[in-house]
Design an enzyme around this catalytic site. Sequence first.
Site, PDB file in Angstrom:
ATOM      1  N   THR A  46       0.715  -1.284   0.000  1.00 19.16           N
ATOM      2  CA  THR A  46       0.000   0.000   0.000  1.00 19.16           C
ATOM      3  C   THR A  46       0.729   1.310   0.000  1.00 19.16           C
ATOM      4  O   THR A  46       1.753   1.502   0.640  1.00 19.16           O
ATOM      5  CB  THR A  46      -0.978   0.062   1.209  1.00 19.16           C
ATOM      6  OG1 THR A  46      -1.870  -1.005   1.120  1.00 19.16           O
ATOM      7  CG2 THR A  46      -1.777   1.331   1.254  1.00 19.16           C
ATOM      8  N   ASP A  62      -3.609   3.223  -3.754  1.00 18.91           N
ATOM      9  CA  ASP A  62      -3.341   2.304  -4.859  1.00 18.91           C
ATOM     10  C   ASP A  62      -4.327   1.141  -4.728  1.00 18.91           C
ATOM     11  O   ASP A  62      -5.212   1.184  -3.882  1.00 18.91           O
ATOM     12  CB  ASP A  62      -1.883   1.824  -4.804  1.00 18.91           C
ATOM     13  CG  ASP A  62      -1.651   0.839  -3.679  1.00 18.91           C
ATOM     14  OD1 ASP A  62      -1.217  -0.286  -3.946  1.00 18.91           O
ATOM     15  OD2 ASP A  62      -1.943   1.207  -2.514  1.00 18.91           O
ATOM     16  N   ARG A  64      -3.365  -2.503  -4.941  1.00 17.38           N
ATOM     17  CA  ARG A  64      -2.751  -3.840  -4.906  1.00 17.38           C
ATOM     18  C   ARG A  64      -2.863  -4.435  -3.511  1.00 17.38           C
ATOM     19  O   ARG A  64      -2.529  -3.785  -2.516  1.00 17.38           O
ATOM     20  CB  ARG A  64      -1.276  -3.745  -5.302  1.00 17.38           C
ATOM     21  CG  ARG A  64      -0.506  -5.066  -5.151  1.00 17.38           C
ATOM     22  CD  ARG A  64       0.959  -4.924  -5.537  1.00 17.38           C
ATOM     23  NE  ARG A  64       1.111  -4.804  -6.986  1.00 17.38           N
ATOM     24  CZ  ARG A  64       2.295  -4.716  -7.599  1.00 17.38           C
ATOM     25  NH1 ARG A  64       3.399  -4.735  -6.892  1.00 17.38           N
ATOM     26  NH2 ARG A  64       2.363  -4.602  -8.902  1.00 17.38           N
ATOM     27  N   LYS A  78      -9.362   0.323  -1.396  1.00 16.59           N
ATOM     28  CA  LYS A  78      -8.796   0.641  -0.086  1.00 16.59           C
ATOM     29  C   LYS A  78      -9.407   1.882   0.550  1.00 16.59           C
ATOM     30  O   LYS A  78      -9.026   2.260   1.663  1.00 16.59           O
ATOM     31  CB  LYS A  78      -7.281   0.837  -0.200  1.00 16.59           C
ATOM     32  CG  LYS A  78      -6.581  -0.404  -0.710  1.00 16.59           C
ATOM     33  CD  LYS A  78      -5.093  -0.261  -0.732  1.00 16.59           C
ATOM     34  CE  LYS A  78      -4.486  -1.434  -1.498  1.00 16.59           C
ATOM     35  NZ  LYS A  78      -3.033  -1.386  -1.580  1.00 16.59           N
ATOM     36  N   GLY A  92      -2.130  -1.980   5.856  1.00 12.52           N
ATOM     37  CA  GLY A  92      -1.857  -2.998   6.871  1.00 12.52           C
ATOM     38  C   GLY A  92      -2.569  -4.280   6.502  1.00 12.52           C
ATOM     39  O   GLY A  92      -2.660  -4.639   5.343  1.00 12.52           O
ATOM     40  N   SER A 174       3.511   1.055   3.031  1.00 10.72           N
ATOM     41  CA  SER A 174       4.909   0.816   2.671  1.00 10.72           C
ATOM     42  C   SER A 174       5.413   1.842   1.667  1.00 10.72           C
ATOM     43  O   SER A 174       6.593   2.134   1.603  1.00 10.72           O
ATOM     44  CB  SER A 174       5.062  -0.599   2.110  1.00 10.72           C
ATOM     45  OG  SER A 174       4.163  -0.771   1.039  1.00 10.72           O
ATOM     46  N   ASP A 211       7.613   1.407  -4.952  1.00 11.15           N
ATOM     47  CA  ASP A 211       7.453   0.470  -3.851  1.00 11.15           C
ATOM     48  C   ASP A 211       6.893  -0.839  -4.394  1.00 11.15           C
ATOM     49  O   ASP A 211       5.923  -0.841  -5.144  1.00 11.15           O
ATOM     50  CB  ASP A 211       6.496   1.076  -2.808  1.00 11.15           C
ATOM     51  CG  ASP A 211       6.156   0.086  -1.724  1.00 11.15           C
ATOM     52  OD1 ASP A 211       4.966   0.005  -1.369  1.00 11.15           O
ATOM     53  OD2 ASP A 211       7.069  -0.592  -1.235  1.00 11.15           O
ATOM     54  N   SER A 214       3.134  -1.783  -3.536  1.00 12.39           N
ATOM     55  CA  SER A 214       2.010  -1.017  -4.077  1.00 12.39           C
ATOM     56  C   SER A 214       2.005  -1.180  -5.580  1.00 12.39           C
ATOM     57  O   SER A 214       3.064  -1.351  -6.200  1.00 12.39           O
ATOM     58  CB  SER A 214       2.151   0.472  -3.761  1.00 12.39           C
ATOM     59  OG  SER A 214       2.436   0.658  -2.411  1.00 12.39           O
TER      60      SER A 214
END
Lengths: 254, 225
Positions: A46, A62, A64, A78, A92, A174, A211, A214
């Site tokens: 995320t 995002d 994923r 999300k 999380g 992240s 990242d 994500s």
Amino acid sequence: MATLAVTRPPFGGFSFENCKRYANAVIEGEVNKVGCSLPAARKTGTTICGVIFKDGVVLGADTRATEGMVVADKNCSKIHYISPNIYCCGAGTAADTEMTTQIISSNLELHSLSTGRLPRVATANRMLKQMLFRYQGYIGAALVLGGVDCNGPHLYSIYPHGSTDKLPYVTMGSGSLAAMAVFEDRYKPDMEEEDAKRLVRDAIAAGIFNDLGSGSNIDLCVITKSKVDYIRPHDEVNKKGISFSDSQHVASTC
Amino acid sequence: MAAPAAMIPYFGQQMSSKNDLVPDWTRQEVSTGTTIMAVEYDGGVVIGADSRTTTGAYIANRVTDKLTPIHDRIFCCRSGSAADTQAIADVVTYHLNVHSGVIELDEPPLVETAANLFRASCYRYREELTAGILVAGWGGVSFKKILNPVAVGGSGSTYIYGFMDSNYKPGLNKDQCLELTAAALSLAMERDGSSGGVVRLATISEEGVERRVILGNQLPKFSSH
């Protein structure tokens, strides 16, 4: 003969016995000895963020969801509904963010019916932080809560242990470092709606491309006093079949 | 034969380090590394704090307000775990409102009352909490003088004990206290990695509360390198 068992008087609070049992099983490798592996919780690696602009707040995320090293869901949502004027992004453990936001949304609706007023963002923040603190960080939900109420637009970041920060721009997950870099460079107070949407989109894109946790699309949610725009997807930056090196995002060296 | 009580193992955040996609600091608890201090003068008290909150090596909030109002003229300076100190402060604020709203009628609550409420929570849950709190304020007629006219706390306080010992003199006025606090906090922020950002100051006296922020580039400078 007296019994060997000594009963402890129960004291208040949640019992974390099963959490300890799970941790011991993982650490001592008891599970692996039997030949099984514990299922990895689906985490939203995320990038989520939010920004306050002139008339309201823009939330971005995002899409994923990962299970260990595998993408479990390429287009998960999300940005969760809390109340007509309040939305919450979650990073999380996916199940934790989903259930926590649903529980608070339900309680807030009852509260709103009881008071006869539109709920305030500070109320949602209080409810979330008190619940997460009660579970001492075992509920792995890191949230970005945003909304507009009678006192104007508000934005909070809420950590799994129950601490909160009230700020004009926040990022979590992240990919939050990549997104925060974009915000720190380009945030200005009292932005227009289009500028705010572009800023959030770029911040999430920074998280997606830098990242590993994500990826996929960018969802936006624009909340103002008069309307809520839930734009899903706002930007599909990872379409299937289009190679990354063909797109304009990469500077070629040849 | 009773079995001895088992030691509760601390296994907090070390569990799943195999999921490398999610970096370590996302699982760290949010802590206010901190430098906090309070200095009493004749007529009130000056309190100050830095503004950095960290999760591991990442700064989660660089403009934190660690000076939390508990009542009109009682503040607490928070250091330790952000979640724990926010929760305790909320509980004490609630109790003090009930206490002074229902029990003590016209008088404002004493600072000692607030301090005792903090102590009760911190002591009762001392195994579970990580919190270092300074309580300061102006609270009516008190039966006991405050033990120390100066108090410092937090991880950065170790760097300024010497400075405080040599520079604090009894009988300072409000402006001298503010200068002393700003200087001490700047020195601590310079040396302590967990303290930084801006300096937040507050003066609590009978007239009320005056808040001030000193931004990073306006901090007093001590070294030329």
